[in-house]
Design a protein around this motif. Structure first.
Motif, mmCIF file in Angstrom:
data_model
loop_
_atom_site.group_PDB
_atom_site.id
_atom_site.type_symbol
_atom_site.label_atom_id
_atom_site.label_comp_id
_atom_site.label_asym_id
_atom_site.label_seq_id
_atom_site.Cartn_x
_atom_site.Cartn_y
_atom_site.Cartn_z
ATOM 1 N N SER A 1 -68.539 12.851 27.870
ATOM 2 C CA SER A 1 -69.847 12.202 28.007
ATOM 3 C C SER A 1 -69.781 10.832 27.349
ATOM 4 C CB SER A 1 -70.943 13.046 27.348
ATOM 5 O OG SER A 1 -70.751 13.102 25.954
ATOM 6 N N TYR A 2 -70.721 9.981 27.724
ATOM 7 C CA TYR A 2 -70.861 8.657 27.115
ATOM 8 C C TYR A 2 -72.251 8.162 27.433
ATOM 9 C CZ TYR A 2 -68.794 8.014 31.736
ATOM 10 O OH TYR A 2 -68.494 8.126 33.058
ATOM 11 N N GLU A 3 -72.717 7.209 26.645
ATOM 12 C CA GLU A 3 -74.073 6.711 26.834
ATOM 13 C C GLU A 3 -74.144 5.234 26.509
ATOM 14 O OE1 GLU A 3 -76.421 7.529 22.793
ATOM 15 O OE2 GLU A 3 -75.586 9.360 23.666
ATOM 16 N N GLN A 4 -75.129 4.563 27.111
ATOM 17 C CA GLN A 4 -75.371 3.177 26.747
ATOM 18 C C GLN A 4 -75.957 3.164 25.344
ATOM 19 O OE1 GLN A 4 -77.692 1.930 30.257
ATOM 20 N NE2 GLN A 4 -76.157 0.325 30.390
ATOM 21 N N ARG A 5 -75.589 2.172 24.547
ATOM 22 C CA ARG A 5 -76.033 2.136 23.159
ATOM 23 C C ARG A 5 -76.966 0.989 22.842
ATOM 24 N NH1 ARG A 5 -75.253 5.758 18.865
ATOM 25 N NH2 ARG A 5 -73.595 7.111 19.463
ATOM 26 N N GLY A 6 -76.992 -0.037 23.646
ATOM 27 C CA GLY A 6 -77.858 -1.158 23.320
ATOM 28 C C GLY A 6 -77.462 -1.792 21.994
ATOM 29 N N SER A 7 -78.430 -1.943 21.098
ATOM 30 C CA SER A 7 -78.155 -2.625 19.828
ATOM 31 C C SER A 7 -77.863 -1.659 18.677
ATOM 32 C CB SER A 7 -79.354 -3.508 19.462
ATOM 33 O OG SER A 7 -80.493 -2.700 19.282
ATOM 34 N N ARG A 8 -77.762 -0.363 18.955
ATOM 35 C CA ARG A 8 -77.496 0.603 17.885
ATOM 36 C C ARG A 8 -76.090 0.424 17.330
ATOM 37 N NH1 ARG A 8 -79.106 6.287 20.199
ATOM 38 N NH2 ARG A 8 -78.061 6.890 18.283
ATOM 39 N N ALA A 9 -75.885 0.969 16.166
ATOM 40 C CA ALA A 9 -74.580 0.855 15.512
ATOM 41 C C ALA A 9 -73.527 1.642 16.283
ATOM 42 C CB ALA A 9 -74.671 1.380 14.083
ATOM 43 N N GLY A 10 -72.277 1.320 16.028
ATOM 44 C CA GLY A 10 -71.168 2.025 16.665
ATOM 45 C C GLY A 10 -70.281 1.060 17.414
ATOM 46 N N ILE A 11 -69.240 1.607 17.999
ATOM 47 C CA ILE A 11 -68.308 0.778 18.741
ATOM 48 C C ILE A 11 -68.932 0.311 20.042
ATOM 49 C CG2 ILE A 11 -66.279 1.895 17.755
ATOM 50 C CD1 ILE A 11 -66.037 3.291 20.587
ATOM 51 N N ARG A 12 -68.421 -0.748 20.596
ATOM 52 C CA ARG A 12 -68.829 -1.230 21.910
ATOM 53 C C ARG A 12 -67.603 -1.129 22.804
ATOM 54 N NH1 ARG A 12 -72.721 -0.856 19.362
ATOM 55 N NH2 ARG A 12 -74.465 -2.254 19.124
ATOM 56 N N ALA A 13 -67.764 -0.513 23.942
ATOM 57 C CA ALA A 13 -66.642 -0.348 24.861
ATOM 58 C C ALA A 13 -67.150 -0.531 26.280
ATOM 59 C CB ALA A 13 -66.022 1.032 24.679
ATOM 60 N N ARG A 14 -66.217 -0.713 27.202
ATOM 61 C CA ARG A 14 -66.561 -0.853 28.615
ATOM 62 C C ARG A 14 -65.488 -0.158 29.449
ATOM 63 N NH1 ARG A 14 -65.492 -7.231 28.218
ATOM 64 N NH2 ARG A 14 -63.267 -7.221 28.623
ATOM 65 N N GLY A 15 -65.698 -0.117 30.732
ATOM 66 C CA GLY A 15 -64.756 0.545 31.621
ATOM 67 C C GLY A 15 -63.335 0.048 31.429
ATOM 68 N N ASN A 16 -62.380 0.969 31.466
ATOM 69 C CA ASN A 16 -60.941 0.737 31.303
ATOM 70 C C ASN A 16 -60.511 0.500 29.864
ATOM 71 O OD1 ASN A 16 -60.146 1.175 33.963
ATOM 72 N ND2 ASN A 16 -60.598 -0.932 34.535
ATOM 73 N N ASP A 17 -61.422 0.566 28.909
ATOM 74 C CA ASP A 17 -61.026 0.507 27.502
ATOM 75 C C ASP A 17 -60.461 1.860 27.089
ATOM 76 O OD1 ASP A 17 -61.924 -2.090 27.209
ATOM 77 O OD2 ASP A 17 -63.735 -1.542 26.094
ATOM 78 N N VAL A 18 -59.562 1.827 26.120
ATOM 79 C CA VAL A 18 -59.004 3.048 25.556
ATOM 80 C C VAL A 18 -59.615 3.251 24.171
ATOM 81 C CG1 VAL A 18 -56.894 4.193 24.754
ATOM 82 C CG2 VAL A 18 -56.845 2.833 26.851
#
Length: 109
Positions: free
Chosen positions: A13-30
């Motif tokens: 699973s994965y979710e959009q995070r907006g401005s919340r804390a945590g890592i930022r990733a996009r498609g094809n990232d490992v």
């Protein structure tokens, strides 16, 4: 962290995070686990190419392939025992709570 299972290529699973804390990733990232024992166990995931930018646990390092690198190759490279062993030797912190620091990590020997 629970969305990535050892031996499963994509997060469950994965979710959009907006401005919340945590890592930022996009498609094809490992996503490469940076905390013990997840790094030793091989928690690595490849985000599907079609997902929107997402967020997640700060206990992952986002590894973004350049256009010249196949994301699947990068995923399998991160699973290689030599890569994970090298990362383990660069972990810092107290026993049981050791972490790999992304700015200092060199995953190739």
């Amino acid at each position: 962290m629970s969305a990535v299972e050892v031996g499963v290529r994509h997060p469950i699973s994965y979710e959009q995070r907006g401005s919340r804390a945590g890592i930022r990733a996009r498609g094809n990232d490992v996503l490469f686990a940076r905390i013990t024992p997840c790094l030793e166990n091989g928690k690595v995931a490849l985000l599907p190419a079609i997902i929107e930018p997402t967020g997640g646990s700060t206990e992952f390092i986002v590894i973004r392939p350049t256009p010249a690198v196949d994301p699947a190759f990068l995923y399998y490279w991160c699973l290689h025992p030599d890569v994970r062993n090298n990362a383990q030797h660069q972990m810092a912190g107290v026993t049981g709570r050791m972490r790999l620091v992304a700015r200092q990590a060199t995953l190739v020997g």
